[in-house]
Design a protein around this motif. Structure first.
Motif, PDB file in Angstrom:
ATOM      1  N   GLY A  59       0.813  -1.210   0.000  1.00 44.82           N
ATOM      2  CA  GLY A  59       0.000   0.000   0.000  1.00 44.82           C
ATOM      3  C   GLY A  59       0.838   1.247   0.000  1.00 44.82           C
ATOM      4  N   GLU A  60       0.101   2.351  -0.050  1.00 46.36           N
ATOM      5  CA  GLU A  60       0.736   3.647  -0.209  1.00 46.36           C
ATOM      6  C   GLU A  60       0.443   4.443   1.059  1.00 46.36           C
ATOM      7  OE1 GLU A  60      -0.544   7.177  -3.063  1.00 46.36           O
ATOM      8  OE2 GLU A  60      -0.616   5.207  -4.058  1.00 46.36           O
ATOM      9  N   VAL A  61       1.465   4.977   1.706  1.00 50.23           N
ATOM     10  CA  VAL A  61       1.244   5.761   2.926  1.00 50.23           C
ATOM     11  C   VAL A  61       2.058   7.047   2.865  1.00 50.23           C
ATOM     12  CG1 VAL A  61       1.419   5.842   5.440  1.00 50.23           C
ATOM     13  CG2 VAL A  61       0.894   3.684   4.321  1.00 50.23           C
ATOM     14  N   SER A  62       1.400   8.161   3.128  1.00 49.90           N
ATOM     15  CA  SER A  62       2.110   9.422   3.204  1.00 49.90           C
ATOM     16  C   SER A  62       1.622  10.171   4.440  1.00 49.90           C
ATOM     17  CB  SER A  62       1.849  10.237   1.933  1.00 49.90           C
ATOM     18  OG  SER A  62       2.162  11.581   2.164  1.00 49.90           O
ATOM     19  N   VAL A  63       2.553  10.523   5.314  1.00 45.73           N
ATOM     20  CA  VAL A  63       2.224  11.282   6.519  1.00 45.73           C
ATOM     21  C   VAL A  63       3.032  12.577   6.468  1.00 45.73           C
ATOM     22  CG1 VAL A  63       2.302  11.313   9.034  1.00 45.73           C
ATOM     23  CG2 VAL A  63       1.734   9.194   7.838  1.00 45.73           C
ATOM     24  N   LEU A  64       2.343  13.711   6.397  1.00 43.81           N
ATOM     25  CA  LEU A  64       2.993  15.018   6.204  1.00 43.81           C
ATOM     26  C   LEU A  64       3.917  14.977   4.987  1.00 43.81           C
ATOM     27  CD1 LEU A  64       3.917  15.959   9.903  1.00 43.81           C
ATOM     28  CD2 LEU A  64       1.868  16.580   8.631  1.00 43.81           C
ATOM     29  N   GLY A  65       3.459  14.262   3.961  1.00 47.99           N
ATOM     30  CA  GLY A  65       4.224  14.216   2.721  1.00 47.99           C
ATOM     31  C   GLY A  65       5.409  13.275   2.705  1.00 47.99           C
ATOM     32  N   VAL A  66       5.574  12.499   3.791  1.00 53.62           N
ATOM     33  CA  VAL A  66       6.732  11.600   3.891  1.00 53.62           C
ATOM     34  C   VAL A  66       6.230  10.175   4.104  1.00 53.62           C
ATOM     35  CG1 VAL A  66       8.750  11.021   5.318  1.00 53.62           C
ATOM     36  CG2 VAL A  66       8.214  13.416   4.838  1.00 53.62           C
ATOM     37  N   ASP A  67       6.932   9.214   3.533  1.00 56.58           N
ATOM     38  CA  ASP A  67       6.610   7.814   3.784  1.00 56.58           C
ATOM     39  C   ASP A  67       7.180   7.422   5.153  1.00 56.58           C
ATOM     40  OD1 ASP A  67       6.520   5.088   3.985  1.00 56.58           O
ATOM     41  OD2 ASP A  67       7.328   4.695   1.979  1.00 56.58           O
ATOM     42  N   ALA A  71      11.285   6.945   7.795  1.00 51.05           N
ATOM     43  CA  ALA A  71      11.221   8.144   8.624  1.00 51.05           C
ATOM     44  C   ALA A  71      12.607   8.728   8.835  1.00 51.05           C
ATOM     45  CB  ALA A  71      10.585   7.797   9.963  1.00 51.05           C
ATOM     46  N   THR A  72      12.712  10.033   8.676  1.00 45.08           N
ATOM     47  CA  THR A  72      13.954  10.731   8.987  1.00 45.08           C
ATOM     48  C   THR A  72      13.754  11.488  10.293  1.00 45.08           C
ATOM     49  OG1 THR A  72      13.186  12.714   7.855  1.00 45.08           O
ATOM     50  CG2 THR A  72      14.416  11.113   6.542  1.00 45.08           C
ATOM     51  N   SER A  73      14.845  11.951  10.882  1.00 43.17           N
ATOM     52  CA  SER A  73      14.658  12.652  12.149  1.00 43.17           C
ATOM     53  C   SER A  73      13.997  14.010  11.903  1.00 43.17           C
ATOM     54  CB  SER A  73      15.967  12.755  12.923  1.00 43.17           C
ATOM     55  OG  SER A  73      16.813  13.675  12.317  1.00 43.17           O
ATOM     56  N   TRP A  75      11.538  14.462   9.899  1.00 48.96           N
ATOM     57  CA  TRP A  75      10.104  14.136   9.901  1.00 48.96           C
ATOM     58  C   TRP A  75       9.620  13.890  11.331  1.00 48.96           C
ATOM     59  CZ3 TRP A  75       7.557   9.454  11.215  1.00 48.96           C
ATOM     60  CH2 TRP A  75       6.200   9.409  10.855  1.00 48.96           C
ATOM     61  N   ARG A  76      10.426  13.161  12.110  1.00 49.33           N
ATOM     62  CA  ARG A  76      10.028  12.869  13.491  1.00 49.33           C
ATOM     63  C   ARG A  76       9.861  14.152  14.307  1.00 49.33           C
ATOM     64  NH1 ARG A  76       9.229   7.986  14.341  1.00 49.33           N
ATOM     65  NH2 ARG A  76      10.363   6.295  13.359  1.00 49.33           N
ATOM     66  N   ALA A  77      10.630  15.174  13.947  1.00 45.11           N
ATOM     67  CA  ALA A  77      10.524  16.441  14.669  1.00 45.11           C
ATOM     68  C   ALA A  77       9.174  17.114  14.415  1.00 45.11           C
ATOM     69  CB  ALA A  77      11.660  17.373  14.262  1.00 45.11           C
ATOM     70  N   ARG A  78       8.485  16.720  13.320  1.00 44.20           N
ATOM     71  CA  ARG A  78       7.195  17.338  12.992  1.00 44.20           C
ATOM     72  C   ARG A  78       6.018  16.546  13.524  1.00 44.20           C
ATOM     73  NH1 ARG A  78       7.278  17.337   6.802  1.00 44.20           N
ATOM     74  NH2 ARG A  78       5.414  18.616   6.981  1.00 44.20           N
ATOM     75  N   VAL A  79       6.305  15.366  14.068  1.00 42.24           N
ATOM     76  CA  VAL A  79       5.245  14.466  14.521  1.00 42.24           C
ATOM     77  C   VAL A  79       5.381  14.226  16.024  1.00 42.24           C
ATOM     78  CG1 VAL A  79       4.314  12.128  14.300  1.00 42.24           C
ATOM     79  CG2 VAL A  79       5.204  13.309  12.278  1.00 42.24           C
ATOM     80  N   GLY A  80       4.287  14.374  16.757  1.00 43.75           N
ATOM     81  CA  GLY A  80       4.301  14.078  18.186  1.00 43.75           C
ATOM     82  C   GLY A  80       3.542  12.797  18.451  1.00 43.75           C
ATOM     83  N   ILE A  81       4.114  11.927  19.286  1.00 40.46           N
ATOM     84  CA  ILE A  81       3.456  10.657  19.572  1.00 40.46           C
ATOM     85  C   ILE A  81       3.209  10.551  21.073  1.00 40.46           C
ATOM     86  CG2 ILE A  81       3.679   8.145  19.474  1.00 40.46           C
ATOM     87  CD1 ILE A  81       5.547   8.566  17.044  1.00 40.46           C
ATOM     88  N   VAL A  82       1.964  10.359  21.452  1.00 42.12           N
ATOM     89  CA  VAL A  82       1.632  10.153  22.858  1.00 42.12           C
ATOM     90  C   VAL A  82       1.278   8.683  23.017  1.00 42.12           C
ATOM     91  CG1 VAL A  82       0.113  10.801  24.756  1.00 42.12           C
ATOM     92  CG2 VAL A  82       0.820  12.517  23.077  1.00 42.12           C
ATOM     93  N   LEU A  83       2.173   7.958  23.694  1.00 39.47           N
ATOM     94  CA  LEU A  83       2.049   6.501  23.727  1.00 39.47           C
ATOM     95  C   LEU A  83       0.983   6.033  24.700  1.00 39.47           C
ATOM     96  CD1 LEU A  83       5.780   5.458  23.653  1.00 39.47           C
ATOM     97  CD2 LEU A  83       4.126   5.228  21.823  1.00 39.47           C
ATOM     98  N   GLN A  84       0.530   4.812  24.467  1.00 35.08           N
ATOM     99  CA  GLN A  84      -0.519   4.230  25.283  1.00 35.08           C
ATOM    100  C   GLN A  84       0.007   3.747  26.631  1.00 35.08           C
ATOM    101  OE1 GLN A  84      -2.561   1.174  23.149  1.00 35.08           O
ATOM    102  NE2 GLN A  84      -3.730   0.539  24.927  1.00 35.08           N
TER     103      GLN A  84
ATOM    104  N   PRO B  96      12.989  12.754  17.351  1.00 40.20           N
ATOM    105  CA  PRO B  96      14.126  12.914  16.435  1.00 40.20           C
ATOM    106  C   PRO B  96      15.481  12.691  17.097  1.00 40.20           C
ATOM    107  CG  PRO B  96      13.150  15.054  16.949  1.00 40.20           C
ATOM    108  CD  PRO B  96      12.294  14.035  17.618  1.00 40.20           C
ATOM    109  N   MET B  97      15.512  12.241  18.356  1.00 37.07           N
ATOM    110  CA  MET B  97      16.803  11.980  19.011  1.00 37.07           C
ATOM    111  C   MET B  97      17.665  11.082  18.124  1.00 37.07           C
ATOM    112  SD  MET B  97      17.585   9.629  22.357  1.00 37.07           S
ATOM    113  CE  MET B  97      17.527   8.153  21.326  1.00 37.07           C
ATOM    114  N   PRO B  98      18.939  11.467  17.881  1.00 36.26           N
ATOM    115  CA  PRO B  98      19.810  10.555  17.125  1.00 36.26           C
ATOM    116  C   PRO B  98      19.949   9.246  17.906  1.00 36.26           C
ATOM    117  CG  PRO B  98      20.881  12.689  17.505  1.00 36.26           C
ATOM    118  CD  PRO B  98      19.643  12.671  18.326  1.00 36.26           C
ATOM    119  N   ARG B  99      19.723   8.133  17.222  1.00 35.33           N
ATOM    120  CA  ARG B  99      19.710   6.847  17.945  1.00 35.33           C
ATOM    121  C   ARG B  99      21.015   6.591  18.694  1.00 35.33           C
ATOM    122  NH1 ARG B  99      15.151   3.135  15.817  1.00 35.33           N
ATOM    123  NH2 ARG B  99      13.708   4.820  15.390  1.00 35.33           N
ATOM    124  N   ALA B 100      22.131   7.028  18.090  1.00 35.21           N
ATOM    125  CA  ALA B 100      23.429   6.775  18.719  1.00 35.21           C
ATOM    126  C   ALA B 100      23.538   7.484  20.067  1.00 35.21           C
ATOM    127  CB  ALA B 100      24.556   7.231  17.800  1.00 35.21           C
ATOM    128  N   ALA B 101      22.769   8.571  20.246  1.00 34.80           N
ATOM    129  CA  ALA B 101      22.858   9.336  21.493  1.00 34.80           C
ATOM    130  C   ALA B 101      22.449   8.487  22.695  1.00 34.80           C
ATOM    131  CB  ALA B 101      21.978  10.584  21.414  1.00 34.80           C
TER     132      ALA B 101
END
Lengths: 276, 265
Positions: A59-67, A71-73, A75-84, B96-101
């Motif tokens: 399938g095809e997945v795009s979140v904020l324009g990124v697959d 994930a790059t860091s 991209w992770r900086a633009r996404v917040g995750i509140v875990l269960q 975004p924490m660098p994993r190596a950190a």
């Protein structure tokens, strides 16, 4: 209207079990979107794929324009995750934890402001171990939003809350939404979805079985209404006409009048029951 | 790269803070080798075959090695298994924490703990068992590189082993067994002269034996060399084996590390 999350034909299989079987989803920028579904319906798997935690099969997945599969860091900086379920860092204080997480993000918010926003200013110096369950989830939210995310995932955020704590938590989510943050919420509580979400999707057996606003989901707004009064009841598609007739009959107030459309819960149970 | 290092150091300070706030862990980790040293040093009195070295001094060197391995290997492996179980790793993986950190943080905080551990053990050994601190700077240099290499190797091995336990509850059992076994065959508790040669061969595969050997060269001096199996401390070989473990441990870590519990990833 721009799209924050775009999913087409998403599939994921664990051994013999097809957890997600061809799921399509569009979530718009700035909306609060609730994903409902029974345990094992593929809800968590779908969200974890969107969060970049899990690899998908197809399938095809795009979140904020990124697959999110790559994930790059940035991209992770633009996404917040509140875990269960997170019980980490119990011996750190709220302030230490939020301050530390702020360091991970290039454009983080002021940690003390974030703590104030989640309503924990008085507890900022307390160790996380000493907090109540509800306060702890507020720390989770603080960690999820300290990086100034465009999109926040909330996974069953109010499970185990008392009614008052839930209302307060809802206000917090609403204030986040008011700032324009896109919010994806999974929940078991239909009143929660109804109170918070602009749109709702119901997942069952790895597919979306219904999607819409909480008020129109599953044809709720147009479903036949049950009109009850002192001397009888009727199921009708035209309750207004019936009430008019009754009003003439009683010449004024209709004793014991009630008009009920199916609740979100009725619709939901019907939807997930239909897939069994 | 600098960002990774900066965040890694911030994590190290956080990890160290977390460790010292868990009173029971602090007391247990630091006191265990000290109690053993006091115990063994008091039970086995006397000199070793006219070398002028006491049994207590021999144990001091061995227990410093075991203590460092306890901090680097055992503490780290159990700590990471707990991080994996309680959601720490999952939460970090979503930032975004660098994993190596994360690993920089773990390594540096175990270095801090190890330095404290060594200082405490040395103090006890000097005060109670007349261990002589080396006066030759070359021996201090040897101490520094043996500890650094040994610690790094043991820590990397600990990170790799942390993926073995299914969850935090089983971590202590899974991790402690190899650690205790290694101590017994690496000359910490039992003189290696009393072990069958095949066991000595097994011990020679792992870093603890070599770390202890390097430490004996520092604290027992030339007189003690005669007690070694080969009649020499074999320092180049110590460096070689510990260095190999560093590389091997790194490869093992990269190959085995999981950010979630088994069955969740």
């Amino acid at each position: 209207m721009t799209t924050a999350i775009h999913v087409r034909g998403l599939t994921k299989r664990y051994g013999e079990v097809q957890a997600v079987g061809g799921l399509d989803l569009d979530i718009h920028t700035g909306e609060v979107f609730a994903i409902l579904g029974p345990n094992g319906a593929g809800k968590s798997t779908t969200v974890e794929i969107l969060e970049g935690y899990r690899k998908r099969d197809g399938g095809e997945v795009s979140v904020l324009g990124v697959d999110p599969g790559h994930a790059t860091s940035a991209w992770r900086a633009r996404v917040g995750i509140v875990l269960q379920t997170a019980n980490d860092a119990a011996e750190l204080t709220v302030r230490e934890t939020v301050r530390h997480f702020a360091r991970y993000y290039p454009h983080s918010k002021d940690p003390d402001e974030v703590i104030a926003k989640v309503g924990l200013s008085e507890k900022a110096g307390a160790r996380i171990r000493q907090l109540s369950g509800g306060q702890r989830r507020r720390v989770d939210v603080a960690l999820g939003i300290v990086g100034r995310p465009e999109l926040v995932f909330l996974d069953e955020p109010t499970t185990g809350f008392d009614p008052e704590a839930r209302r307060q938590f809802w206000d917090l989510i609403r204030s986040l939404a008011a700032e324009g943050t896109t919010i994806v919420l999974t929940t078991h509580y239909l009143d929660e979805a109804e109170a918070l979400a602009d749109r709702v999707a119901v997942i069952a057996k790895g597919r979306i079985v219904a999607e819409g606003t909480p008020h129109t989901l599953g044809g709720r707004a147009t479903a036949s209404a049950r009109v009850t009064w002192a001397d009888g009841y009727a199921e009708t598609d035209t309750p207004t006409a019936l009430v008019r007739t009754l009003a003439e009959k009683y010449d004024g107030e209709i004793p014991g009048l009630q008009i009920v459309r199916p609740s979100l819960e009725d619709v939901y149970l019907d939807l997930i029951g239909g897939t069994e | 790269m600098t960002a990774t290092l900066n965040i890694g150091l911030a994590r190290a300070s956080l990890e160290t803070k977390l460790f010292f706030r868990q009173r029971d862990a602090v007391i247990f980790t630091f006191s265990f080798p000290i109690i053993l040293l006091v115990l063994f040093g008091s039970i086995f009195e006397g000199d070793l075959e006219g070398t002028g070295i006491t049994v207590a001094q021999l144990y001091s060197a061995g227990l410093i090695g075991a203590g460092v391995m306890g901090v680097a290997f055992q503490n780290l492996a159990i700590g990471i298994a707990i991080d994996r179980d309680d959601g720490t790793l999952k939460r970090l993986a979503g930032t975004p924490m660098p994993r190596a950190a994360y690993f920089v943080g773990k390594l540096v905080s175990s270095l801090v703990l190890a330095v404290i551990e060594v200082a405490l053990l040395l103090a006890v050994a000097v005060l109670l068992f007349d261990l002589e601190l080396p006066t030759d700077p070359a021996r201090w240099a040897t101490l520094a590189w043996v500890l650094t290499l040994g610690l790094a190797g043991a820590a990397l091995l600990g990170i790799a082993v942390s993926s073995l336990p299914r969850n935090a509850k089983s971590a202590a059992a899974v991790v402690s067994m190899p650690y205790v076994l290694l101590q017994f065959i690496s000359g910490v508790y039992i003189p290696f002269t009393e072990l069958p040669s095949w066991l000595n061969d097994v011990a020679a595969i792992f870093p603890l034996k070599w770390m202890c050997q390097g430490l004996r060269s520092v604290f027992l001096g030339d007189a003690g060399a005669a007690l070694e199996l080969t009649g020499s401390y074999e320092l180049p070989k110590v460096a070689l084996v510990l260095g190999l473990w560093l590389v091997g441990g790194l490869v093992l870590c990269l190959a085995t590390f999981r950010w979630t519990n088994r069955g969740e990833g």
